[in-house]
Design an enzyme around this catalytic site. Structure first.
Site, short mmCIF file in Angstrom:
data_model
loop_
_atom_site.label_atom_id
_atom_site.label_comp_id
_atom_site.label_asym_id
_atom_site.label_seq_id
_atom_site.Cartn_x
_atom_site.Cartn_y
_atom_site.Cartn_z
CG PHE A 1 -10.89 -0.68 4.82
CD1 PHE A 1 -10.57 -1.80 5.42
CD2 PHE A 1 -11.31 -1.01 3.19
CE1 PHE A 1 -9.44 -2.88 4.81
CE2 PHE A 1 -10.11 -1.87 3.13
CZ PHE A 1 -9.12 -2.60 3.27
CG ASP B 1 -5.09 -1.25 11.59
OD1 ASP B 1 -6.73 -1.11 11.46
OD2 ASP B 1 -6.25 -2.17 11.67
NE ARG C 1 -3.04 -2.11 -4.89
CZ ARG C 1 -2.43 -3.25 -3.64
NH1 ARG C 1 -2.48 -2.09 -2.85
NH2 ARG C 1 -2.37 -4.38 -3.37
N GLY D 1 0.82 -1.03 -0.02
CA GLY D 1 0.09 -0.25 -0.15
C GLY D 1 1.19 1.12 -0.15
P1 XMP Z 1 -1.32 -3.46 11.68
O1 XMP Z 1 -2.88 -3.98 11.95
O2 XMP Z 1 -0.88 -4.13 11.66
O3 XMP Z 1 -2.09 -3.67 10.00
O4 XMP Z 1 -1.11 -1.72 12.11
C1 XMP Z 1 -1.46 -2.28 8.99
C2 XMP Z 1 -2.28 -2.79 7.80
O5 XMP Z 1 -3.38 -3.60 7.39
C3 XMP Z 1 -3.86 -2.65 6.36
N1 XMP Z 1 -4.44 -1.33 6.76
C4 XMP Z 1 -5.96 -1.87 5.41
N2 XMP Z 1 -5.33 -1.54 4.66
N3 XMP Z 1 -7.46 0.26 3.69
C5 XMP Z 1 -6.32 -0.68 3.34
O6 XMP Z 1 -6.64 -0.63 2.21
C6 XMP Z 1 -7.61 -0.21 5.26
O7 XMP Z 1 -8.62 0.70 5.84
C7 XMP Z 1 -6.96 -0.80 6.42
N4 XMP Z 1 -6.27 -0.55 7.06
C8 XMP Z 1 -5.49 -1.49 7.99
C9 XMP Z 1 -2.68 -1.88 5.75
O8 XMP Z 1 -2.10 -2.81 4.27
C10 XMP Z 1 -2.13 -1.34 6.54
O9 XMP Z 1 -0.32 -1.39 6.45
#
Ligand code: XMP
Length: 182
Positions: free
Chosen positions: A157, A107, A170, A44
């Site tokens: 999201f 996240d 994307r 991403g």
């Molecule tokens: P954590 O939970 O480990 O995860 O902090 C982070 C990764 O989760 C994905 N992520 C998202 N991807 N829209 C997305 O396209 C979102 O709202 C979203 N929330 C989490 C992302 O890959 C991030 O690096």
């Protein structure tokens, strides 16, 4: 069906302006004598990294190297876990470099924590700073904050500016919330 909300959460101009000010903050903290390695967590972050290194250059920072890691984490549903799998390792030696670890979204914090405390812990590097475009503080399950945060957002999201839903959206120049189509 879920689709990107037509009203952007963050417009292209808002993102560009924030990337510019983030780069200025980062540039102020860097040691001008030590080479900079920007290390992105794919997938991403690729659009953000592209804009960030150009914004850093305008602030007088010549990034020595850009590298990427592809990481997946075993979680349940949409929640990641601390068990990460490195699908693609970096091919650069971070020794003696200022590493700027860049992710798209912070996240739960599991991914960044595992990269910092497990993956990078065994390696030599000059210094380490973390930078995320988006932060969802309400989702955090581990104690971790990024050194540089573009925007704090609610628990939506989001897609666009490199972020996907099932590999789609994307290419959007802005960031939009995925919501039920009207
Ligand atoms: P954590 O939970 O480990 O995860 O902090 C982070 C990764 O989760 C994905 N992520 C998202 N991807 N829209 C997305 O396209 C979102 O709202 C979203 N929330 C989490 C992302 O890959 C991030 O690096």
């Amino acid at each position: 069906m879920l689709a990107p909300n037509p009203t952007p959460l963050l417009s292209h101009d808002q993102i560009q302006e924030r990337v510019r000010s983030l780069a200025a903050e980062i540039a102020r903290d860097l040691d001008p004598e030590m080479p900079v390695l920007v290390l992105g967590l794919l997938r991403g972050c690729f659009v953000f990294v592209a804009d960030l290194i150009r914004a850093l250059s305008r602030e007088g920072v010549q990034v020595r190297e850009v590298d990427f890691i592809i990481v997946s984490s075993y979680g349940s549903g949409t929640t990641s876990s601390g068990n990460i799998n490195i699908e693609r390792d970096m091919s650069t030696d971070p020794a003696g470099k200022q590493v700027l670890l860049v992710d798209d979204i912070l996240d739960t914090g599991n991914t960044l924590k595992a990269i910092r405390d497990t993956y990078l812990a065994g390696r030599e590097f000059g210094s380490l700073k973390t930078c995320v475009l988006l932060d969802k503080p309400s989702r955090r399950t581990v104690e971790l904050n990024a050194d540089y945060v573009g925007f704090s957002i609610e628990d939506y999201f989001v897609v666009g500016y490199g972020l996907d839903y099932d590999q789609k959206h994307r290419e959007l120049p802005h960031i939009a919330v995925m919501s039920e189509e009207e």
